[in-house]
Motif scaffolding. Structure first.
Motif, PDB file in Angstrom:
ATOM      1  N   ALA A  23     -66.667 -21.991 -39.342  1.00 19.05           N
ATOM      2  CA  ALA A  23     -66.001 -20.687 -39.310  1.00 19.05           C
ATOM      3  C   ALA A  23     -65.828 -20.204 -37.872  1.00 19.05           C
ATOM      4  N   LEU A  24     -64.659 -19.661 -37.584  1.00 17.75           N
ATOM      5  CA  LEU A  24     -64.407 -19.097 -36.263  1.00 17.75           C
ATOM      6  C   LEU A  24     -65.143 -17.766 -36.109  1.00 17.75           C
ATOM      7  N   LYS A  25     -65.705 -17.548 -34.937  1.00 17.96           N
ATOM      8  CA  LYS A  25     -66.313 -16.264 -34.609  1.00 17.96           C
ATOM      9  C   LYS A  25     -65.791 -15.854 -33.247  1.00 17.96           C
ATOM     10  N   LEU A  26     -64.848 -14.913 -33.252  1.00 17.41           N
ATOM     11  CA  LEU A  26     -64.173 -14.496 -32.033  1.00 17.41           C
ATOM     12  C   LEU A  26     -64.448 -13.022 -31.765  1.00 17.41           C
ATOM     13  N   GLY A  27     -64.743 -12.709 -30.517  1.00 20.95           N
ATOM     14  CA  GLY A  27     -65.073 -11.336 -30.166  1.00 20.95           C
ATOM     15  C   GLY A  27     -63.978 -10.342 -30.464  1.00 20.95           C
ATOM     16  N   TRP A  28     -62.721 -10.785 -30.350  1.00 21.10           N
ATOM     17  CA  TRP A  28     -61.596  -9.873 -30.599  1.00 21.10           C
ATOM     18  C   TRP A  28     -61.180  -9.832 -32.065  1.00 21.10           C
ATOM     19  N   ALA A  55     -59.819 -15.471 -38.399  1.00 22.17           N
ATOM     20  CA  ALA A  55     -60.661 -16.601 -38.826  1.00 22.17           C
ATOM     21  C   ALA A  55     -60.348 -16.997 -40.263  1.00 22.17           C
ATOM     22  N   ASP A  56     -60.179 -16.013 -41.135  1.00 20.82           N
ATOM     23  CA  ASP A  56     -59.847 -16.297 -42.530  1.00 20.82           C
ATOM     24  C   ASP A  56     -58.484 -16.980 -42.635  1.00 20.82           C
ATOM     25  N   PHE A  57     -57.565 -16.548 -41.790  1.00 18.97           N
ATOM     26  CA  PHE A  57     -56.222 -17.137 -41.798  1.00 18.97           C
ATOM     27  C   PHE A  57     -56.278 -18.611 -41.408  1.00 18.97           C
ATOM     28  N   VAL A  58     -56.978 -18.922 -40.327  1.00 22.36           N
ATOM     29  CA  VAL A  58     -57.107 -20.320 -39.887  1.00 22.36           C
ATOM     30  C   VAL A  58     -57.807 -21.146 -40.960  1.00 22.36           C
ATOM     31  N   SER A  59     -58.821 -20.586 -41.596  1.00 20.67           N
ATOM     32  CA  SER A  59     -59.519 -21.294 -42.671  1.00 20.67           C
ATOM     33  C   SER A  59     -58.576 -21.602 -43.823  1.00 20.67           C
ATOM     34  N   SER A  60     -57.730 -20.643 -44.177  1.00 19.72           N
ATOM     35  CA  SER A  60     -56.781 -20.852 -45.274  1.00 19.72           C
ATOM     36  C   SER A  60     -55.788 -21.966 -44.939  1.00 19.72           C
ATOM     37  N   LEU A  61     -55.310 -21.995 -43.706  1.00 21.37           N
ATOM     38  CA  LEU A  61     -54.347 -23.027 -43.309  1.00 21.37           C
ATOM     39  C   LEU A  61     -54.949 -24.424 -43.393  1.00 21.37           C
ATOM     40  N   THR A  62     -56.246 -24.541 -43.173  1.00 22.21           N
ATOM     41  CA  THR A  62     -56.882 -25.858 -43.035  1.00 22.21           C
ATOM     42  C   THR A  62     -57.650 -26.298 -44.274  1.00 22.21           C
ATOM     43  N   GLN A  63     -57.351 -25.707 -45.406  1.00 20.50           N
ATOM     44  CA  GLN A  63     -57.985 -26.163 -46.642  1.00 20.50           C
ATOM     45  C   GLN A  63     -57.553 -27.601 -46.971  1.00 20.50           C
ATOM     46  N   ARG A  80     -53.785 -23.792 -49.638  1.00 19.10           N
ATOM     47  CA  ARG A  80     -53.199 -23.165 -48.453  1.00 19.10           C
ATOM     48  C   ARG A  80     -52.120 -22.161 -48.891  1.00 19.10           C
ATOM     49  N   PRO A  81     -51.574 -21.389 -47.946  1.00 20.13           N
ATOM     50  CA  PRO A  81     -50.425 -20.542 -48.315  1.00 20.13           C
ATOM     51  C   PRO A  81     -49.350 -21.372 -49.000  1.00 20.13           C
TER      52      PRO A  81
END
Length: 281
Positions: free
Chosen positions: A234-239, A246-254, A260-261
């Motif tokens: 899981a991505l953890k980004l300060g911004w 992070a949820d979007f990137v996870s969805s794309l890479t299922q 995926r979408p």
């Protein structure tokens, strides 16, 4: 055997400042100056690789937006036999790979990258084109920060007959970026959701500097096993405090296309809402 630049200058007298930019499995690539088009890219297609050339040209002709324009093409007798050549628009800037060697992308840069890639892929989807090779090497960031999608050499055009045999064990892909259905050559499942998968991996690499499918893998087989069986951390980004990116990137890479979408347009619209949530318009 390579291409002698001095011979190339005699074969293309209207080109100046010819220098080799790179060589791949299918082509030699040179940067040049043209009297009419100014700075251009000259591609020489290697003997035997021209069978896929019609797909690349057809794909580029159909597309709008951030894809280099093809100016001219033809046949050339060379010491290596007859070669197909293509003269196309040169995009000033550097590849995403080169950018990431210096630093990962910040919030504004990665959101711009995401928007540009999804917009191009959504346009491709409307023209029945699957790029199939989206990765940092094939993305160029121009001097204004826009992302251009390059190299449609293994693109699949869904309303044209496939070049890959149905019984082939593996389909064309770049290990670590190609979706599972792509390297498994599941033709009925390969559509623009495969490009969404590759965009997701590219975005992950852009904000972390890592590709967990590739980094430290012993061989190609291990890469494929990771792609098929191991989820991205899981991505953890300060911004991205709410985790929407992070949820979007996870969805794309299922792993499965249906997870995926549903299509690139849906992904683009979803991302635009995310950008608003993150304060970017």
């Amino acid at each position: 055997m390579g291409i002698d630049v001095s011979w190339l200058k005699s074969a293309f007298p209207n080109l100046e400042k010819i220098s080799q930019l790179g060589e791949g499995g299918q082509k030699w690539v040179f940067g040049c100056s043209h009297s009419e088009y100014k700075k251009v890219v000259l591609k020489l297609i290697k003997p035997g690789a021209e069978q896929r050339l019609d797909r690349e040209i057809e794909a580029v002709k159909r597309l709008n937006g951030y894809v280099p324009t093809i100016y001219e093409m033809g046949l050339l007798d060379s010491p290596l036999g007859q070669l197909v050549w293509i003269l196309e628009e040169y995009i000033t800037g550097s590849s995403l790979t080169e950018r990431l060697r210096k630093a990962i992308l910040d919030k504004q840069q990665v959101l711009r990258l995401t928007l540009d890639l999804l917009s191009t892929v959504a346009d491709a989807e409307s023209k029945k084109i699957v790029h199939r090779d989206i990765k940092p090497d094939n993305i160029k960031i121009d001097d204004t920060g826009r992302a251009w999608l390059l190299d449609f050499g293994i693109a699949r055009i869904l309303d044209m007959e496939s070049k890959t045999g149905t019984d082939a064990v593996s389909g064309p892909h770049s290990p670590g970026y190609g979706a599972p259905e792509q390297f498994r050559n599941k033709k009925n499942e390969i559509d623009n959701r495969a490009d969404l998968f590759a965009i997701g991996i590219t975005l992950y690499k852009s904000v972390t500097g890592n590709n967990p499918f590739l980094d430290g893998a012993r061989d190609r087989l291990e890469v494929l096993r990771r792609v098929e069986n191991t989820p991205l951390p899981a991505l953890k980004l300060g911004w991205d405090k709410s985790g929407v990116f992070a949820d979007f990137v996870s969805s794309l890479t299922q792993k499965f296309p249906y997870q995926r979408p549903r299509n690139s347009k849906e992904a683009l619209n979803w991302f635009r809402e995310i950008a608003k949530d993150l304060g970017e318009h």
